[in-house]
Write a protein that holds these residues in place. Structure first.
Motif, PDB file in Angstrom:
ATOM      1  N   LEU B  63      -2.438  -1.917   8.126  1.00 56.35           N
ATOM      2  CA  LEU B  63      -2.339  -0.633   8.705  1.00 56.35           C
ATOM      3  C   LEU B  63      -1.677   0.579   7.408  1.00 56.35           C
ATOM      4  CD1 LEU B  63      -1.974   0.687  11.638  1.00 56.35           C
ATOM      5  CD2 LEU B  63       0.439   0.072  10.827  1.00 56.35           C
ATOM      6  N   GLY B  64      -3.141   1.692   7.652  1.00 56.47           N
ATOM      7  CA  GLY B  64      -2.728   2.991   6.705  1.00 56.47           C
ATOM      8  C   GLY B  64      -1.602   4.050   7.714  1.00 56.47           C
ATOM      9  N   LEU B  65      -0.413   4.451   6.556  1.00 52.45           N
ATOM     10  CA  LEU B  65      -0.040   5.226   7.576  1.00 52.45           C
ATOM     11  C   LEU B  65       0.150   6.900   6.766  1.00 52.45           C
ATOM     12  CD1 LEU B  65       2.535   4.830   9.484  1.00 52.45           C
ATOM     13  CD2 LEU B  65       3.947   4.904   7.698  1.00 52.45           C
ATOM     14  N   VAL B  66      -0.793   7.441   7.292  1.00 46.20           N
ATOM     15  CA  VAL B  66      -1.030   8.546   6.610  1.00 46.20           C
ATOM     16  C   VAL B  66       0.025  10.168   7.334  1.00 46.20           C
ATOM     17  CG1 VAL B  66      -3.718   8.727   5.725  1.00 46.20           C
ATOM     18  CG2 VAL B  66      -3.054   9.184   8.422  1.00 46.20           C
ATOM     19  N   GLY B  67      -0.217  11.017   6.908  1.00 43.09           N
ATOM     20  CA  GLY B  67       0.455  12.501   6.921  1.00 43.09           C
ATOM     21  C   GLY B  67       0.986  13.116   5.521  1.00 43.09           C
ATOM     22  N   SER B 227      -0.446  -8.619   4.439  1.00 43.97           N
ATOM     23  CA  SER B 227      -0.722  -7.646   5.067  1.00 43.97           C
ATOM     24  C   SER B 227       0.157  -6.543   4.633  1.00 43.97           C
ATOM     25  CB  SER B 227       0.102  -7.965   6.410  1.00 43.97           C
ATOM     26  OG  SER B 227       0.224  -8.641   6.759  1.00 43.97           O
ATOM     27  N   TYR B 228      -0.675  -5.221   4.336  1.00 47.80           N
ATOM     28  CA  TYR B 228      -0.335  -4.288   3.754  1.00 47.80           C
ATOM     29  C   TYR B 228       0.080  -3.048   5.223  1.00 47.80           C
ATOM     30  CZ  TYR B 228      -2.973  -5.752  -0.615  1.00 47.80           C
ATOM     31  OH  TYR B 228      -2.925  -6.319  -1.474  1.00 47.80           O
ATOM     32  N   LEU B 229       1.531  -2.375   4.957  1.00 38.31           N
ATOM     33  CA  LEU B 229       1.610  -1.043   5.433  1.00 38.31           C
ATOM     34  C   LEU B 229       0.782  -0.063   3.711  1.00 38.31           C
ATOM     35  CD1 LEU B 229       2.107   0.615   7.551  1.00 38.31           C
ATOM     36  CD2 LEU B 229       5.170   0.344   6.049  1.00 38.31           C
ATOM     37  N   PHE B 230       0.072   0.935   4.052  1.00 39.69           N
ATOM     38  CA  PHE B 230      -0.413   1.427   3.055  1.00 39.69           C
ATOM     39  C   PHE B 230      -0.478   3.235   3.105  1.00 39.69           C
ATOM     40  CE2 PHE B 230      -3.611   3.516   0.552  1.00 39.69           C
ATOM     41  CZ  PHE B 230      -3.499   2.421  -0.524  1.00 39.69           C
ATOM     42  N   ILE B 231       0.308   2.883   2.543  1.00 36.48           N
ATOM     43  CA  ILE B 231       1.381   4.800   3.343  1.00 36.48           C
ATOM     44  C   ILE B 231       0.470   6.132   1.931  1.00 36.48           C
ATOM     45  CG2 ILE B 231       2.860   6.191   2.666  1.00 36.48           C
ATOM     46  CD1 ILE B 231       4.685   3.467   3.242  1.00 36.48           C
ATOM     47  N   ALA B 232      -0.227   6.456   2.063  1.00 33.22           N
ATOM     48  CA  ALA B 232      -1.299   7.709   1.204  1.00 33.22           C
ATOM     49  C   ALA B 232      -1.263   8.935   2.531  1.00 33.22           C
ATOM     50  CB  ALA B 232      -2.365   6.980   0.783  1.00 33.22           C
ATOM     51  N   SER B 242      -8.206   0.567   5.107  1.00 30.69           N
ATOM     52  CA  SER B 242      -7.538   0.647   6.045  1.00 30.69           C
ATOM     53  C   SER B 242      -8.061   0.083   7.694  1.00 30.69           C
ATOM     54  CB  SER B 242      -6.326   1.728   6.543  1.00 30.69           C
ATOM     55  OG  SER B 242      -6.130   2.144   5.636  1.00 30.69           O
ATOM     56  N   ASP B 243      -7.614  -0.960   8.386  1.00 30.78           N
ATOM     57  CA  ASP B 243      -7.778  -1.707   8.987  1.00 30.78           C
ATOM     58  C   ASP B 243      -7.936  -0.473  10.848  1.00 30.78           C
ATOM     59  OD1 ASP B 243      -9.272  -4.598   8.160  1.00 30.78           O
ATOM     60  OD2 ASP B 243      -7.409  -4.844   8.012  1.00 30.78           O
TER      61      ASP B 243
END
Lengths: 346, 342
Positions: B63-67, B227-232, B242-243
């Motif tokens: 899961l990509g987390l962008v902001g 599983s990744y939480l990919f913060i960028a 990301s999926d």
């Protein structure tokens, strides 16, 4: 290092003409040739993008142009920097100070550290106006407020007496731009000016720079590692690697038909926002070479997949590869040939 | 090091539920108190760093987390790992609620839930050799066996992240940024994790090195089903790895969808603006692209706007947006958007 005597009398001289610039630093490990025979030019109102990874010499190039290299340990060892026909290297320090912030403006990456924290932003802008345009206090204040409004700082008259810590990162960069353009420069050097900013703020600042360039007929040198920023704003591009410009040409040509393996590899190693499939990225193996112990021949040879024996012995020069697009590579014809073959296959 | 044996390691802390998500976050809130007053300190407000975040991450999913900065993405990652205790909400890891368990009971999960940091310079202890840095989790969690086995395992890990095991005795300052990030990844892998928070793992690296690390992360995911939480903050990187992607703004999720869906069909005005702000390395394409330039800066999370937090910068906001708090609404196929205008 020897340089060929360059032809001086040009029909239309460039605004900035850098020829065979070389800068080195003395370090504990040895001599670092940070900039090694760099030549490029910028015409009036034009935007040039200077791209490369960290340590490739792009910032040292711009600092050398402005003669801001701390000496010692740094030293400009060769080359000339012609600005409107005058060699900046021959000016006295006093004359050079008139150029800096006068006809050449500069903005840096860190808006936090480039502003003086104990002076109001008004004071910092009017200081330059007093020195370069010889305005009195009232006139300088009016001009400063006018410029702050132009760079889009909200409520400039009351912001005039604010300190840098009152402002956000984007606003500080606006103040930096206001200072840089306050004396109507002909050339603005933006050294990683938007790298520390969020994307939406980066877009605001770059759009502002572009509209200012059009409005004031100002030339812009964008120094960045971001290939996207250059694609959006620059007409021409120069790519640096290990202190040398390894490819230069019109932005469209560099991006569609890169002729240097480094440029080609760099372009395919960045993930793109518009990429449909999430395949593996083509990474460039290995690391950027140590500038103290540069390999003989082409500096990119150890990481290059097109390398031939000649590359490890002889350093290639920037040669013509059609029009103004040139690359410093022995094997560029083979690369171009392979690219065409790939195109035909797909 | 084989996939099965590592996986068997990973089963030890929790009763696994093979079909359920690895991680399940519900209405997560992290509020930092603002106090004032001398002698008698009183709470006068709160910074709502994370304000009601909900998502699941499936086994082997990213899961990509962008902001942008200050949107609360790093705090979300820290709150999941209980490095920052959340103010409210629930974090379930393989069916176990983490927010209510003691630090001692949390320990077995520490090896299974790992983190990779942004700054490869600041996140490695300069006085420890690479071998000790990677071997420490093995000692702490009692995973390594005797010293010889531990050394062997460290060598394996170094090899797996593409480094020469002979470099084990070197110290962080002897490595480049990319190599340090590889050491950070090897350290995270040492605990045989099933979940890793990757907090801006490539933003400090040069593009050519960035690609190497991104490829390594996807290889490891495939091999060990992590599983990744990919913060960028870099949308191009997030799209690539990301999926699914969640877009955060001022502590809230604005939009969440599969990677392809979000980038091909962004619905929230913030997502659209964010995407248009990212330049694509293609001059011909850039000339045609629509550009939405947002006015102003992110508001202060101490005093967020009423209603929709994005409305102060939103090009399509109306008075109604100041009154209604938009919920994340599913627009089909798991594409969730928090906007009353969509």
């Amino acid at each position: 290092m020897t340089s060929d005597p360059a032809p001086v009398a040009n029909a239309a001289p460039h605004l900035l003409d850098v020829r065979n610039l070389a800068t080195r630093f003395a370090t504990a490990e040895g001599c670092v040739q940070a900039v090694d025979g760099v030549s490029f030019h910028i015409d009036e109102g034009e935007t040039l993008g200077l791209v490369g990874e960290s340590g490739c010499g792009k910032s040292v190039t711009s600092l050398s142009v402005m003669r801001l290299i701390p000496t010692p340990p740094g030293e400009i060892t060769d080359g000339s920097v012609l600005f409107e026909g005058t060699d900046l290297q021959t000016l006295s320090e006093r004359e050079m100070r008139r150029v800096r912030g006068g006809s050449i403006g500069m903005i840096f990456q860190e808006p936090m550290t480039s502003l003086n924290p104990v002076l109001t932003i008004g004071r910092q802008i009017t200081e330059a106006l007093g020195i370069h345009l010889d305005l009195n206090k009232g006139a300088a204040r009016n001009r400063a407020i006018e410029i702050l409004a132009r760079v889009g700082l909200p409520d400039p008259a009351s912001r005039f007496s604010d300190y840098p810590h009152h402002l956000s990162g984007g606003q500080r960069q606006r103040v930096m731009i206001a200072m840089a353009i306050s004396c109507n420069p002909k050339l603005l050097i933006a050294d990683e000016a938007t790298t520390a900013l969020d994307v939406t703020i980066q877009a605001q600042i770059l759009e502002l720079l572009q509209s200012l360039c059009e409005e004031l007929r100002m030339a812009l040198l964008i120094i960045t590692h971001n290939l996207g920023v250059v694609a959006r704003y620059a007409q021409r591009v120069a790519v640096m690697y290990a202190g040398k410009i390894i490819e230069t040409g019109a932005a469209d040509e560099i991006y569609t038909t890169p002729r240097h393996p480094y440029t080609k590899a760099l372009l395919s190693s960045v993930p793109r926002l518009d990429a449909i499939t999430t395949t593996r990225l083509t990474s460039i193996e290995g690391e950027i070479p140590d500038l103290v112990n540069l390999p003989e021949g082409c500096a990119f040879a150890p990481r290059c997949r097109w390398v031939v024996d000649r590359c490890r012995v002889e350093s290639p020069e920037l040669g013509p590869s059609g029009g103004s697009h040139t690359a410093a590579c022995w094997e560029q014809d083979r690369i171009d040939h392979d690219r065409l073959a790939e195109l035909q296959q797909s | 090091m084989t996939g099965e044996s590592r996986h068997a390691d990973g089963e030890r802390a929790a009763a696994s539920s093979p079909d359920g998500p690895t991680l399940s976050v519900r209405d997560l809130q992290v509020h930092f108190p603002i106090t004032s007053g001398f002698l008698i300190r009183r709470q006068t407000g709160a910074v709502k760093a994370v304000d009601g975040v909900t998502f699941d991450i499936a086994p082997g999913e990213t899961l990509g987390l962008v902001g942008e900065s200050g949107s609360g993405k790093t705090t979300t990652g820290r709150a999941i790992l209980q490095l920052q205790r959340p103010t409210a909400g629930s974090v379930e890891f393989r069916g176990v609620e983490l927010t209510s368990i003691s630090a001692k009971k949390m320990r077995p999960f520490r090896s299974e839930m790992q983190i990779i940091f942004q700054d490869p310079y600041g996140s490695l202890n300069p006085r420890m050799s690479a071998g000790r840095i990677i071997g420490e989790p093995l000692t702490v969690h009692g995973l390594g066996g005797d010293q010889d086995q531990r050394l062997e395992r460290v060598a394996e890990l170094l090899k797996r992240v593409g480094m020469n095991p002979a470099m084990m005795g070197r110290y962080p300052h002897e490595f480049s940024g990319g190599q340090r990030q590889r050491i950070g990844i090897a350290r995270a892998l040492a605990g045989a994790p099933s979940f890793i928070v990757c907090d801006e793992p490539v933003s400090a690296l040069d593009v050519s090195i960035q690609a190497q690390i991104l490829n390594l992360l996807s290889d490891l995911q495939t091999e060990f089903n992590i599983s990744y939480l990919f913060i960028a903050h870099d949308l191009s990187v997030v799209r690539h790895i990301s999926d699914r992607v969640a877009v955060m703004y001022l502590g809230k999720i604005m939009e969440m969808a599969t990677s392809v869906e979000l980038y091909e069909n962004p619905m929230h005005p913030y997502t659209r603006a964010l995407m248009s702000a990212v330049p694509i390395p293609d001059p011909a394409l850039e000339r045609q692209r629509e550009r939405i330039v947002l006015a102003g800066d992110i508001p202060s999370p101490i005093n967020p706007p009423s209603g929709c937090v994005f409305r102060t910068r939103c090009p399509i906001a109306t008075d109604e947006c100041g009154e209604v708090l938009p919920d994340l609404v599913d627009h089909g196929g798991g594409h969730q958007v928090a906007c009353i205008k969509v």
